[in-house]
Design a protein around this motif. Structure first.
Motif, PDB file in Angstrom:
ATOM      1  N   GLY A   1      10.364 -52.790 -23.446  1.00  0.00           N
ATOM      2  CA  GLY A   1       9.241 -53.255 -24.258  1.00  0.00           C
ATOM      3  C   GLY A   1       8.676 -54.566 -23.737  1.00  0.00           C
ATOM      4  N   LEU A   2       7.776 -55.160 -24.539  1.00  0.00           N
ATOM      5  CA  LEU A   2       7.054 -56.355 -24.109  1.00  0.00           C
ATOM      6  C   LEU A   2       7.545 -57.634 -24.770  1.00  0.00           C
TER       7      LEU A   2
ATOM      8  N   LYS B   1      18.140 -58.217 -27.895  1.00  0.00           N
ATOM      9  CA  LYS B   1      17.053 -59.200 -27.969  1.00  0.00           C
ATOM     10  C   LYS B   1      17.697 -60.556 -28.192  1.00  0.00           C
ATOM     11  N   PHE B   2      17.320 -61.527 -27.355  1.00  0.00           N
ATOM     12  CA  PHE B   2      17.844 -62.885 -27.463  1.00  0.00           C
ATOM     13  C   PHE B   2      16.788 -63.811 -28.056  1.00  0.00           C
ATOM     14  N   VAL B   3      17.213 -64.747 -28.859  1.00  0.00           N
ATOM     15  CA  VAL B   3      16.310 -65.712 -29.485  1.00  0.00           C
ATOM     16  C   VAL B   3      15.492 -66.448 -28.430  1.00  0.00           C
TER      17      VAL B   3
ATOM     18  N   THR C   1      11.430 -64.483 -25.284  1.00  0.00           N
ATOM     19  CA  THR C   1      10.379 -64.015 -26.194  1.00  0.00           C
ATOM     20  C   THR C   1       9.315 -63.145 -25.531  1.00  0.00           C
ATOM     21  N   GLU C   2       9.378 -62.998 -24.216  1.00  0.00           N
ATOM     22  CA  GLU C   2       8.373 -62.182 -23.536  1.00  0.00           C
ATOM     23  C   GLU C   2       8.987 -61.478 -22.339  1.00  0.00           C
ATOM     24  N   ILE C   3       8.295 -60.469 -21.865  1.00  0.00           N
ATOM     25  CA  ILE C   3       8.816 -59.623 -20.797  1.00  0.00           C
ATOM     26  C   ILE C   3       9.086 -60.412 -19.510  1.00  0.00           C
ATOM     27  N   SER C   4       8.278 -61.405 -19.193  1.00  0.00           N
ATOM     28  CA  SER C   4       8.485 -62.150 -17.941  1.00  0.00           C
ATOM     29  C   SER C   4       9.823 -62.899 -17.967  1.00  0.00           C
TER      30      SER C   4
END
Length: 171
Positions: free
Chosen positions: A14-15, A63-65, A68-71
């Motif tokens: 995902g993104l 998912k890690f805090v 926050t984005e795909i990059s």
């Protein structure tokens, strides 16, 4: 401080910075629980906090805090996630970390005869299977079940077994 491998980051998902990981732990529910702290093997000072996780086919999505984005997630690809010894949970009785079992001497529960040492652990399904290597180099497998493994003495690195017929080929 001692660190232990728990997963390898395979790809993004995902993104929003979620990653797909291959497990190197028997305890994904504990390792990837919300709020758990994991580090990168190549940089143990970079600590990541689990925001959420869930099983996904034979993998886990995490998912890690801090991601926050795909990059940012892309930078984790190929990295191994580790847990510090201080952040490990106490295990229930009769449950062991692989590192506690690997290298243990295997002894016959009746005679005390040294049968070999545990050199590998496999998890094919219902129960773990331990590879025992004799001093001669010969290998055989024993299932981690109550009928075979009678006592595990982690402190002294010994496992006492009663082998079923056919588990250890005597020839």
């Amino acid at each position: 401080m001692q660190f232990y491998d728990v997963a390898k980051v395979l790809s993004t998902h995902g993104l929003q910075g979620e990653v797909k990981v291959a497990l190197i732990t028997d305890f994904p529910e504990l390792r990837f629980a919300q709020g758990s702290k994991l580090a990168l093997k190549d940089d143990e000072t970079q600590v990541l906090t689990v925001e959420s996780s869930r099983p996904f086919k034979q993998f886990w999505l995490v998912k890690f805090v801090e991601i926050t984005e795909i990059s940012a997630a892309e930078a984790l690809k190929g990295q191994t996630l580790v847990v510090s010894q201080a952040d490990q949970h106490e295990l229930p009785a009769g449950t062991y970390y692989y590192r506690d079992i690997l290298g243990c001497q295997v002894l016959d529960n009746q005679t005390g005869e040294l049968l070999g040492s545990i050199t590998e652990i496999e998890s094919p399904g219902a129960n773990d299977v331990w590879q025992v290597t004799e001093e001669s180099g010969k290998e055989y497998l024993i299932p981690y079940i109550a009928d075979v493994v009678k006592k595990v003495d982690v402190a002294n690195k010994r496992v006492y077994v009663e082998l079923m017929e056919g588990l250890r080929d005597e020839n």
